[in-house]
Motif scaffolding. Structure first.
Motif, mmCIF file in Angstrom:
data_model
loop_
_atom_site.group_PDB
_atom_site.id
_atom_site.type_symbol
_atom_site.label_atom_id
_atom_site.label_comp_id
_atom_site.label_asym_id
_atom_site.label_seq_id
_atom_site.Cartn_x
_atom_site.Cartn_y
_atom_site.Cartn_z
ATOM 1 N N LEU A 296 0.828 -1.204 0.000
ATOM 2 C CA LEU A 296 0.000 0.000 0.000
ATOM 3 C C LEU A 296 0.864 1.255 0.000
ATOM 4 O O LEU A 296 0.523 2.263 -0.643
ATOM 5 N N TRP A 299 2.196 1.807 -3.403
ATOM 6 C CA TRP A 299 1.117 2.215 -4.298
ATOM 7 C C TRP A 299 0.726 3.684 -4.089
ATOM 8 O O TRP A 299 0.625 4.454 -5.045
ATOM 9 N N ARG A 363 -0.118 -4.893 -16.023
ATOM 10 C CA ARG A 363 0.540 -3.590 -16.183
ATOM 11 C C ARG A 363 0.313 -3.048 -17.591
ATOM 12 O O ARG A 363 0.041 -1.849 -17.775
ATOM 13 N N TRP A 369 0.295 0.623 -12.461
ATOM 14 C CA TRP A 369 0.462 -0.389 -11.410
ATOM 15 C C TRP A 369 -0.782 -0.627 -10.572
ATOM 16 O O TRP A 369 -0.752 -1.444 -9.650
ATOM 17 N N ALA A 370 -1.878 0.036 -10.869
ATOM 18 C CA ALA A 370 -3.093 -0.148 -10.062
ATOM 19 C C ALA A 370 -3.591 -1.582 -10.124
ATOM 20 O O ALA A 370 -3.889 -2.201 -9.085
ATOM 21 N N LEU A 371 -3.714 -2.142 -11.319
ATOM 22 C CA LEU A 371 -4.203 -3.525 -11.443
ATOM 23 C C LEU A 371 -3.234 -4.539 -10.832
ATOM 24 O O LEU A 371 -3.671 -5.448 -10.110
ATOM 25 N N TYR A 373 -1.132 -4.075 -8.340
ATOM 26 C CA TYR A 373 -1.220 -3.969 -6.880
ATOM 27 C C TYR A 373 -2.528 -4.560 -6.357
ATOM 28 O O TYR A 373 -2.557 -5.199 -5.288
ATOM 29 N N THR A 374 -3.603 -4.379 -7.091
ATOM 30 C CA THR A 374 -4.880 -4.971 -6.691
ATOM 31 C C THR A 374 -4.780 -6.492 -6.684
ATOM 32 O O THR A 374 -5.264 -7.159 -5.759
ATOM 33 N N MET A 375 -4.133 -7.053 -7.702
ATOM 34 C CA MET A 375 -3.940 -8.495 -7.750
ATOM 35 C C MET A 375 -3.099 -8.984 -6.569
ATOM 36 O O MET A 375 -3.419 -9.992 -5.920
ATOM 37 N N LEU A 377 -2.724 -7.631 -3.625
ATOM 38 C CA LEU A 377 -3.509 -7.581 -2.384
ATOM 39 C C LEU A 377 -4.497 -8.736 -2.314
ATOM 40 O O LEU A 377 -4.760 -9.291 -1.238
ATOM 41 N N GLY A 378 -5.045 -9.117 -3.478
ATOM 42 C CA GLY A 378 -5.919 -10.292 -3.511
ATOM 43 C C GLY A 378 -5.158 -11.562 -3.148
ATOM 44 O O GLY A 378 -5.667 -12.429 -2.422
#
Length: 406
Positions: A296, A299, A363, A369-371, A373-375, A377-378
């Motif tokens: 986080l 990000w 990417r 990098w949003a997607l 980083y979301t992955m 965190l999942g």
């Protein structure tokens, strides 16, 4: 009987120390075939005339070898013997690295790399079983020794290969050094051949099929896979994350070096802490929290603070030595430890292999990098759920016995 059993301690102290030396030297070598290649990838591609397909295959080979060869290691150990098999693995590792350091053909280089990685795959699975067999009362301490040596070997090959190549002016020499390193690691196991343990038949039921029917084995495999996935993502993409944030390649390389070096103290602390408690769930939670804070921060926080968040992610990387520690803490016998190690690592590495590729695709798809980083965190959510189940105080043998009586 273990080498540290009270009734034989008087005559086996030297044997115990020889086993410690053998495990340390073997662990130092298990990743050299992997991390010595990355820094020289451009030179190898040019020198061997390797296509992009070949380069991609070379970077994928470790996952394939660790998953496939690791799965058959317990069967090989029952047939050959654990000490003999580890000696053969180190010889295979060294021969594979020696051949690839001498050739100028891309196909032969790939084939010899696969041979070398097969030796490393056997060691990955076998050493936790050897620790459980010979040091049952000191599992946490010996796992600390093992994971620390593994981290040190990983960093050494990554850091020293390029300076060796520059000093010698030849990438063949830089890769050949690690073959000699493997030869040194085989020496203690030559001496240990005479102390080959009897091959117990009680572990016959602790095979991969039995593991596949165990919820505990699956959760350990998923935990191992998610932590390996994040590790591969970080080693493959951290420098790019940092350069995309405005850092120079030199600064990014320095921070990647710090990140890699931090794995050593983390590998020292985590197994010792985890083995002091019967329940490892608090450690699981703490490491996932460290991961979450780090990702986080990378990000959302200012780019100038990236080093802080890299440190948090490095602390979260303690999930790797924790996963290895669980292999012994969740089993009663070395045979079951070996089977669980084979199952957990084989399934885990198959899971982890998709991580770096998915990050690259996401990417490109999202243009940032949003997607990714979301992955990530999942993946951490899955790691937390599997770790909370795997971290509870129980033994895989008890679960299997309960299933057989139903």
């Amino acid at each position: 009987m273990t080498v540290l059993a009270p009734e034989s301690r008087g005559r086996t102290n030297s044997l115990a120390w020889l086993l410690v030396l053998g495990i340390v030297l073997a662990a130092l070598n298990l990743r050299t075939a992997v991390t010595s290649v990355g820094p020289l990838l451009d030179q190898l591609s040019t020198g061997l005339g390797m296509t992009s397909v070949g380069t991609g295959l070379l970077t994928t080979l470790p996952v394939l070898a660790f998953a496939t060869v690791g799965a058959i290691t317990p069967t090989l150990a029952r047939r050959v013997g654990e000490h003999r098999l580890l000696l053969l693995a180190l010889v295979t590792l060294g021969v594979g690295m020696l051949i690839r350091s001498l050739v100028g053909s891309a196909p032969v280089f790939l084939l010899s790399s696969a041979v070398a990685l097969s030796g490393g795959a056997v060691g990955n699975v076998l050493i936790p079983s050897l620790i459980k067999r010979h040091f049952p009362a000191r599992t946490g301490v010996m796992t600390t020794v093992y994971t620390t040596a593994l981290a040190a070997g990983t960093m050494l090959a990554a850091a020293a290969t390029v300076p060796i190549e520059r000093a010698s002016g030849d990438w063949h020499v830089a890769l050949g050094v690690w073959a000699a390193f493997a030869a040194v690691a085989a020496i203690p196991w030559l001496a240990l051949l005479r102390s080959e343990p009897e091959r117990a038949t009680g572990g016959a039921g602790a095979g991969l099929r039995s593991m596949a029917r165990s919820k505990l084995a699956w959760t350990i495999a998923v935990y191992f896979g998610t932590q390996s996935m994040i590790a591969y993502i970080m080693f493959g993409w951290l420098a790019t994350i940092l350069t995309d944030s405005g850092y120079t390649t030199g600064q990014a390389g320095m921070m990647l070096g710090v990140f890699t070096a931090l794995n050593i103290p983390v590998s020292v602390l985590v197994p010792v802490v985890a083995s002091r408690f019967r329940d490892q769930r608090p450690v699981v939670i703490g490491l996932v929290v460290a991961y979450a804070i780090g990702f986080l921060g990378l990000w959302f926080a200012p780019a100038s603070t990236a080093m802080v968040w890299v440190v948090f992610v490095a602390i979260g990387m303690g999930s790797f030595p924790l996963a290895l520690t669980m292999l012994a803490l969740r089993t009663r016998t070395s045979e079951t430890t070996g089977a669980l190690s084979a199952f957990g690592q084989s399934v885990g590495y198959l899971i982890s292999g998709a991580g770096p590729l998915l990050v690259g695709v996401l990417r490109e798809t999202g243009g940032g990098w949003a997607l990714p980083y979301t992955m990530i965190l999942g993946v951490l959510v899955v790691q937390l759920v599997s770790g909370l189940y795997a971290g509870r105080n129980r033994y895989l043998e008890d679960e299997r016995s309960a299933r057989m009586t139903v």
